[in-house]
Each structure stands twice: as C-alpha cells, then as structure tokens.
Design a protein around this motif. Structure first.
Motif, PDB file in Angstrom:
ATOM      1  N   ASP A  48       5.724  -0.165  -6.737  1.00  0.00           N
ATOM      2  CA  ASP A  48       6.229  -1.311  -7.475  1.00  0.00           C
ATOM      3  C   ASP A  48       5.266  -2.485  -7.324  1.00  0.00           C
ATOM      4  OD1 ASP A  48       6.652  -2.584  -5.039  1.00  0.00           O
ATOM      5  OD2 ASP A  48       8.834  -2.463  -5.104  1.00  0.00           O
ATOM      6  N   MET A  49       5.645  -3.632  -7.830  1.00  0.00           N
ATOM      7  CA  MET A  49       4.723  -4.775  -7.866  1.00  0.00           C
ATOM      8  C   MET A  49       4.380  -5.307  -6.471  1.00  0.00           C
ATOM      9  SD  MET A  49       7.363  -7.709  -9.246  1.00  0.00           S
ATOM     10  CE  MET A  49       6.140  -9.004  -9.165  1.00  0.00           C
ATOM     11  N   HIS A  50       5.201  -4.967  -5.465  1.00  0.00           N
ATOM     12  CA  HIS A  50       4.938  -5.428  -4.102  1.00  0.00           C
ATOM     13  C   HIS A  50       4.253  -4.360  -3.248  1.00  0.00           C
ATOM     14  CE1 HIS A  50       7.258  -8.954  -5.025  1.00  0.00           C
ATOM     15  NE2 HIS A  50       8.354  -8.258  -5.243  1.00  0.00           N
ATOM     16  N   GLY A  51       3.930  -3.209  -3.858  1.00  0.00           N
ATOM     17  CA  GLY A  51       3.269  -2.148  -3.114  1.00  0.00           C
ATOM     18  C   GLY A  51       4.221  -1.220  -2.390  1.00  0.00           C
ATOM     19  N   SER A  52       5.510  -1.271  -2.695  1.00  0.00           N
ATOM     20  CA  SER A  52       6.473  -0.339  -2.114  1.00  0.00           C
ATOM     21  C   SER A  52       6.384   1.007  -2.821  1.00  0.00           C
ATOM     22  CB  SER A  52       7.900  -0.876  -2.234  1.00  0.00           C
ATOM     23  OG  SER A  52       8.102  -1.974  -1.379  1.00  0.00           O
ATOM     24  N   ILE A  53       6.479   2.087  -2.043  1.00  0.00           N
ATOM     25  CA  ILE A  53       6.402   3.432  -2.599  1.00  0.00           C
ATOM     26  C   ILE A  53       7.798   3.896  -2.999  1.00  0.00           C
ATOM     27  CG2 ILE A  53       5.811   5.841  -2.127  1.00  0.00           C
ATOM     28  CD1 ILE A  53       3.758   4.845  -0.095  1.00  0.00           C
ATOM     29  N   VAL A 195      -2.221   6.693  -2.381  1.00  0.00           N
ATOM     30  CA  VAL A 195      -1.165   5.728  -2.701  1.00  0.00           C
ATOM     31  C   VAL A 195      -1.179   4.574  -1.696  1.00  0.00           C
ATOM     32  CG1 VAL A 195       1.320   5.385  -2.922  1.00  0.00           C
ATOM     33  CG2 VAL A 195       0.288   7.463  -3.822  1.00  0.00           C
ATOM     34  N   LEU A 196      -1.327   4.897  -0.423  1.00  0.00           N
ATOM     35  CA  LEU A 196      -1.402   3.852   0.604  1.00  0.00           C
ATOM     36  C   LEU A 196      -2.587   2.920   0.360  1.00  0.00           C
ATOM     37  CD1 LEU A 196      -0.665   5.784   3.937  1.00  0.00           C
ATOM     38  CD2 LEU A 196       0.898   4.351   2.617  1.00  0.00           C
ATOM     39  N   GLN A 197      -3.708   3.496  -0.023  1.00  0.00           N
ATOM     40  CA  GLN A 197      -4.899   2.686  -0.266  1.00  0.00           C
ATOM     41  C   GLN A 197      -4.699   1.766  -1.461  1.00  0.00           C
ATOM     42  OE1 GLN A 197      -8.750   4.633  -1.303  1.00  0.00           O
ATOM     43  NE2 GLN A 197      -9.485   3.686   0.579  1.00  0.00           N
ATOM     44  N   GLN A 198      -4.061   2.268  -2.491  1.00  0.00           N
ATOM     45  CA  GLN A 198      -3.784   1.436  -3.652  1.00  0.00           C
ATOM     46  C   GLN A 198      -2.827   0.295  -3.281  1.00  0.00           C
ATOM     47  OE1 GLN A 198      -1.974   3.473  -6.969  1.00  0.00           O
ATOM     48  NE2 GLN A 198      -2.641   1.920  -8.428  1.00  0.00           N
ATOM     49  N   ALA A 199      -1.824   0.594  -2.471  1.00  0.00           N
ATOM     50  CA  ALA A 199      -0.874  -0.436  -2.046  1.00  0.00           C
ATOM     51  C   ALA A 199      -1.577  -1.504  -1.211  1.00  0.00           C
ATOM     52  CB  ALA A 199       0.261   0.199  -1.245  1.00  0.00           C
ATOM     53  N   SER A 200      -2.468  -1.088  -0.311  1.00  0.00           N
ATOM     54  CA  SER A 200      -3.215  -2.056   0.496  1.00  0.00           C
ATOM     55  C   SER A 200      -4.100  -2.934  -0.381  1.00  0.00           C
ATOM     56  CB  SER A 200      -4.069  -1.333   1.542  1.00  0.00           C
ATOM     57  OG  SER A 200      -3.269  -0.802   2.563  1.00  0.00           O
ATOM     58  N   ALA A 201      -4.679  -2.336  -1.416  1.00  0.00           N
ATOM     59  CA  ALA A 201      -5.495  -3.118  -2.354  1.00  0.00           C
ATOM     60  C   ALA A 201      -4.643  -4.152  -3.082  1.00  0.00           C
ATOM     61  CB  ALA A 201      -6.175  -2.179  -3.354  1.00  0.00           C
ATOM     62  N   MET A 202      -3.425  -3.780  -3.447  1.00  0.00           N
ATOM     63  CA  MET A 202      -2.511  -4.725  -4.091  1.00  0.00           C
ATOM     64  C   MET A 202      -2.184  -5.883  -3.140  1.00  0.00           C
ATOM     65  SD  MET A 202       0.020  -1.928  -5.889  1.00  0.00           S
ATOM     66  CE  MET A 202       1.212  -3.129  -6.466  1.00  0.00           C
ATOM     67  N   HIS A 203      -1.902  -5.546  -1.891  1.00  0.00           N
ATOM     68  CA  HIS A 203      -1.600  -6.591  -0.901  1.00  0.00           C
ATOM     69  C   HIS A 203      -2.798  -7.512  -0.689  1.00  0.00           C
ATOM     70  CE1 HIS A 203       1.904  -4.273   1.235  1.00  0.00           C
ATOM     71  NE2 HIS A 203       2.169  -4.603  -0.023  1.00  0.00           N
ATOM     72  N   LEU A 204      -3.971  -6.921  -0.552  1.00  0.00           N
ATOM     73  CA  LEU A 204      -5.174  -7.713  -0.299  1.00  0.00           C
ATOM     74  C   LEU A 204      -5.477  -8.637  -1.474  1.00  0.00           C
ATOM     75  CD1 LEU A 204      -7.576  -8.448   1.444  1.00  0.00           C
ATOM     76  CD2 LEU A 204      -8.766  -6.414   0.592  1.00  0.00           C
ATOM     77  N   ALA A 205      -5.330  -8.135  -2.683  1.00  0.00           N
ATOM     78  CA  ALA A 205      -5.577  -8.964  -3.867  1.00  0.00           C
ATOM     79  C   ALA A 205      -4.597 -10.136  -3.919  1.00  0.00           C
ATOM     80  CB  ALA A 205      -5.458  -8.115  -5.132  1.00  0.00           C
ATOM     81  N   THR A 206      -3.339  -9.877  -3.588  1.00  0.00           N
ATOM     82  CA  THR A 206      -2.328 -10.941  -3.568  1.00  0.00           C
ATOM     83  C   THR A 206      -2.659 -11.985  -2.507  1.00  0.00           C
ATOM     84  OG1 THR A 206      -0.608  -9.400  -4.311  1.00  0.00           O
ATOM     85  CG2 THR A 206       0.126 -11.439  -3.258  1.00  0.00           C
ATOM     86  N   LEU A 207      -3.066 -11.536  -1.333  1.00  0.00           N
ATOM     87  CA  LEU A 207      -3.407 -12.456  -0.243  1.00  0.00           C
ATOM     88  C   LEU A 207      -4.621 -13.314  -0.596  1.00  0.00           C
ATOM     89  CD1 LEU A 207      -2.878  -9.966   2.704  1.00  0.00           C
ATOM     90  CD2 LEU A 207      -1.623 -12.121   2.410  1.00  0.00           C
ATOM     91  N   ARG A 208      -5.635 -12.687  -1.171  1.00  0.00           N
ATOM     92  CA  ARG A 208      -6.833 -13.450  -1.560  1.00  0.00           C
ATOM     93  C   ARG A 208      -6.504 -14.491  -2.613  1.00  0.00           C
ATOM     94  NH1 ARG A 208     -11.846  -9.078  -2.036  1.00  0.00           N
ATOM     95  NH2 ARG A 208     -12.051  -8.619   0.213  1.00  0.00           N
TER      96      ARG A 208
END
Length: 236
Positions: A48-53, A195-208
């Motif tokens: 989802d949009m927050h990186g939840s599986i 999937v985990l890597q994609q979620a981490s990328a989503m989190h990192l992009a949001t944080l940046r």
C-alpha cells in the motif's frame, strides 16, 4: 404469398434470437476479461502507499511457488532479516510514542507486515523464529542489539535526528537486501526480498522528501535518486 410472409417472420425471429445470444456472449466475455484483469491487478498489488505488505496478496503469490531446500546463506539471511525488520519496527514504534508523528506510526505498522512476511517464510521452510515474542529492543543476535541501541542514542536529541537515522537505516536495509538477492535462488525468498526492498525504497523516498521540506540536509546518500525511483517502480 402468406406462406412466404410467415417464413420471413420466422426467419426474422431467429435472427433476433441469434443477435440476443451473441450480445449475451459478448457481455459475458467482457465480464470475464474485466474480472481476470481485476484479479491480476490485485495479485500484484502487494504494497500500500505506506509500504505495508498485503497478507492476502502475498499468500496468492507464494502459493504456486515451490518450497526448495535452502543454502546456508539463504538460511542466515532469512533469520537476519526477520530480526532486522524488528529493529526497524521497534525504532519506529518508540519514535512514534515519543514524537506522536503519524509518519512513524505508519512505518511501524508497515514494518510489522514485513516481520510477518519473514515469519511466513520461516514457517514455509520449517525454521525456528529468532524473534518469537521478544519485547521492544530485545533481540537474539547481539548485532541487532547494538544496532538498536546505537540508533536510539543517535536519534535521542531531536525529531530531525530521528528522520536522519531512519534514512540511514532504510538505506542499509536496501543495500543488505541487494546482498540477500545475490545469495538467493529460491523463488519465494526472492519475491519477498524484492517486496521488502521496494517498501524500504518507498520509506526512504518519503523520508528524503520530508527532510527537504524541513530544509534539513542529509549527511550521506548511499543510494542515488535514480536508483531509488527505479526501486519504487519495479514490480516484484
């Protein structure tokens, strides 16, 4: 003449029936195509949009995959990632409790689903869970104890420090998953790792993005914006 008119009338009725049947078949075909497309879209919609599986979508993707014997490296990576995701979950939960920031609450919930995904893999391969019911900040591997303690100390001064430490952790997660994907040949592991890597990328992009709005400068950037964008858009 009357017989001819009657024959024409009967022929017209038959043609109308055939047209009706043809229309119904076309509608049924369209419904089937749309239904298949909707199922396909749901199956690949793992995050989802927050990186939840999505547990349901992940189950659907894992179900047809074989459960192969794991190498020593794959065995190690599975256990390490289970605890590594707990580090992230625990830190976000602690920061959410301290700063009451919705971002950390969303990320903590997402990391819980990442932990659940790793547990699913451990169970598929009949492996012991290193986490079991350990409380916040408790880990079996001392490496993760030190990581949690160091991250907590580094982020203790301010909310902005929490964001900066979170960026470093998400970058490290992406890079460690690069290594795990190099090690792994098992299809189920590769799916979840991606999937985990994609979620981490989503989190990192949001944080940046958040730090840019706050005009806080990142100390280091080990992952380029181009790579980050590519990871966010990839299909596991």
């Amino acid at each position: 003449m009357v017989a001819n008119l009657h024959a024409l009338h009967q022929g017209s009725r038959c043609m109308n029936k055939l047209r009706g049947i043809g229309f119904l078949l076309a509608v049924v075909s369209i419904i089937a195509i749309v239904g298949h497309y909707a199922v396909a879209q749901t199956d690949v919609d793992l995050l989802d949009m927050h990186g939840s599986i999505s547990s349901r979508s992940l189950s659907a993707r894992l179900r047809p995959l074989s459960v192969d014997s794991l190498t020593a490296e794959e065995f190690h990576d599975l256990r390490a990632l289970r605890e590594g995701q707990k580090v992230m979950r625990d830190l976000y939960a602690v920061w959410q409790g301290r700063w009451k920031t919705p971002l950390f609450g969303n990320f903590a919930a997402a990391e819980q689903t990442h932990m659940d995904a790793m547990l699913r893999l451990l169970m598929r391969h009949q492996m012991n869970d290193p986490v079991v019911s350990k409380p916040l900040g408790a880990f079996k591997d001392s490496t993760f104890v030190r990581l949690f303690d160091h991250s907590s100390t580094s982020a203790a001064k301010s909310l902005n420090d929490c964001y900066l430490v979170a960026c470093s952790l998400e970058e490290a997660d992406i890079l460690s998953l690069d290594t795990c994907l190099l090690h792994s040949k098992a299809a189920d592991l590769r799916l979840v790792f991606s999937v985990l890597q994609q979620a981490s990328a989503m989190h990192l992009a949001t944080l940046r993005s958040h730090l840019r709005r706050l005009k806080v400068e990142l100390r280091t950037m080990n992952i380029s914006a181009q790579r980050l964008d590519s990871l966010r858009k990839k299909s596991p």
